[in-house]
Scaffold this motif. Sequence first.
Motif, PDB file in Angstrom:
ATOM      1  N   GLN A  39      72.714  40.547 -46.598  1.00 52.34           N
ATOM      2  CA  GLN A  39      74.155  40.724 -46.759  1.00 52.34           C
ATOM      3  C   GLN A  39      74.636  39.726 -47.803  1.00 52.34           C
ATOM      4  O   GLN A  39      74.232  38.568 -47.791  1.00 52.34           O
ATOM      5  CB  GLN A  39      74.825  40.458 -45.407  1.00 52.34           C
ATOM      6  N   HIS A  40      75.473  40.198 -48.709  1.00 58.86           N
ATOM      7  CA  HIS A  40      75.997  39.334 -49.770  1.00 58.86           C
ATOM      8  C   HIS A  40      77.509  39.504 -49.827  1.00 58.86           C
ATOM      9  O   HIS A  40      78.008  40.628 -49.888  1.00 58.86           O
ATOM     10  CB  HIS A  40      75.379  39.714 -51.122  1.00 58.86           C
ATOM     11  N   ASP A  41      78.224  38.387 -49.783  1.00 53.11           N
ATOM     12  CA  ASP A  41      79.681  38.418 -49.862  1.00 53.11           C
ATOM     13  C   ASP A  41      80.149  37.714 -51.131  1.00 53.11           C
ATOM     14  O   ASP A  41      79.695  36.605 -51.434  1.00 53.11           O
ATOM     15  CB  ASP A  41      80.317  37.696 -48.669  1.00 53.11           C
ATOM     16  N   SER A 101      75.035  34.599 -49.880  1.00 55.42           N
ATOM     17  CA  SER A 101      73.978  35.546 -49.534  1.00 55.42           C
ATOM     18  C   SER A 101      73.317  35.069 -48.250  1.00 55.42           C
ATOM     19  O   SER A 101      73.124  33.866 -48.056  1.00 55.42           O
ATOM     20  CB  SER A 101      72.923  35.610 -50.640  1.00 55.42           C
ATOM     21  N   TYR A 134      82.276  49.653 -55.823  1.00 48.92           N
ATOM     22  CA  TYR A 134      82.327  48.194 -55.737  1.00 48.92           C
ATOM     23  C   TYR A 134      83.059  47.590 -56.940  1.00 48.92           C
ATOM     24  O   TYR A 134      83.925  46.732 -56.781  1.00 48.92           O
ATOM     25  CB  TYR A 134      80.889  47.659 -55.661  1.00 48.92           C
ATOM     26  N   ASP A 145      70.234  53.280 -50.245  1.00 46.33           N
ATOM     27  CA  ASP A 145      71.326  52.667 -51.006  1.00 46.33           C
ATOM     28  C   ASP A 145      72.042  51.607 -50.176  1.00 46.33           C
ATOM     29  O   ASP A 145      72.151  51.728 -48.950  1.00 46.33           O
ATOM     30  CB  ASP A 145      72.344  53.728 -51.432  1.00 46.33           C
ATOM     31  N   ALA A 146      72.543  50.603 -50.875  1.00 49.74           N
ATOM     32  CA  ALA A 146      73.364  49.574 -50.229  1.00 49.74           C
ATOM     33  C   ALA A 146      74.681  50.199 -49.782  1.00 49.74           C
ATOM     34  O   ALA A 146      75.129  51.203 -50.331  1.00 49.74           O
ATOM     35  CB  ALA A 146      73.631  48.433 -51.206  1.00 49.74           C
ATOM     36  N   THR A 147      75.303  49.588 -48.786  1.00 48.41           N
ATOM     37  CA  THR A 147      76.658  49.979 -48.401  1.00 48.41           C
ATOM     38  C   THR A 147      77.580  48.821 -48.761  1.00 48.41           C
ATOM     39  O   THR A 147      77.155  47.664 -48.845  1.00 48.41           O
ATOM     40  CB  THR A 147      76.766  50.306 -46.897  1.00 48.41           C
ATOM     41  N   TYR A 148      78.855  49.154 -48.986  1.00 50.94           N
ATOM     42  CA  TYR A 148      79.834  48.159 -49.409  1.00 50.94           C
ATOM     43  C   TYR A 148      81.043  48.216 -48.488  1.00 50.94           C
ATOM     44  O   TYR A 148      81.410  49.282 -47.993  1.00 50.94           O
ATOM     45  CB  TYR A 148      80.287  48.418 -50.853  1.00 50.94           C
ATOM     46  N   ARG A 178      81.704  42.941 -49.621  1.00 45.42           N
ATOM     47  CA  ARG A 178      80.425  42.753 -48.926  1.00 45.42           C
ATOM     48  C   ARG A 178      79.440  43.849 -49.327  1.00 45.42           C
ATOM     49  O   ARG A 178      79.778  45.028 -49.336  1.00 45.42           O
ATOM     50  CB  ARG A 178      80.659  42.778 -47.426  1.00 45.42           C
ATOM     51  N   THR A 179      78.228  43.422 -49.638  1.00 45.33           N
ATOM     52  CA  THR A 179      77.111  44.325 -49.885  1.00 45.33           C
ATOM     53  C   THR A 179      76.142  44.171 -48.725  1.00 45.33           C
ATOM     54  O   THR A 179      75.784  43.052 -48.368  1.00 45.33           O
ATOM     55  CB  THR A 179      76.391  43.964 -51.200  1.00 45.33           C
TER      56      THR A 179
END
Length: 188
Positions: free
Chosen positions: A33-35, A110, A91, A64-67, A55-56
């Motif tokens: 998770q990355h903010d 992260s 994003y 795929d990543a979610t946001y 947020r990723t």
Amino acid sequence: MKRSIVKMKLNSRSDFIATLGEINLEFSEPYWQHDRIFVPRNFNRDKSMPRLSLRTIVKNPEKDATYALVLRRHYEDKKLDIVNATPVKDYTEAAHILHQLGFEMKYEVSRHRQELNMGNSIKITIDKIDNLPGYYSKIESDLSEEDDTIAAYNDLVETFKVLKVRGNPVPMTYGELVESSTHDTIAG
């Protein structure tokens, strides 16, 4: 949503997981998770100003990543957080909108996270924050309008004690901890 949150630094991640395992509770597999945390210009945390995080989330590297866009407003005197989140499809466009609204990026955080949901209203996480030593855990409890926020906070502190986590709650956000760690490294 009203939420009570207590964060602690763990003495031992494996002991914490084992303690919860003794009562048949298991954490999820770790995910990334990355903010990117945005704040209003002239941000002052003591004034309970809002923070917005883009947020990723990557739970499976083959998908795929979610946001998400997460609003967080902290009221220290009430031991209360207001937290709302909504999915984001684009994003880059969301980041541009935040800048146009007068928000500026303050922190990037992260982490590798594991979570444990206890019913609909309580979640426990274990976080390994990039550039910080050790592991942290948070217990978050959703509150109703009638709940006493101070009592709820104190219950979460006691829950950590029951789970054999020693120490004091960590009042700083992950962004503040990373920034503080970076300043300590530069000063040293």
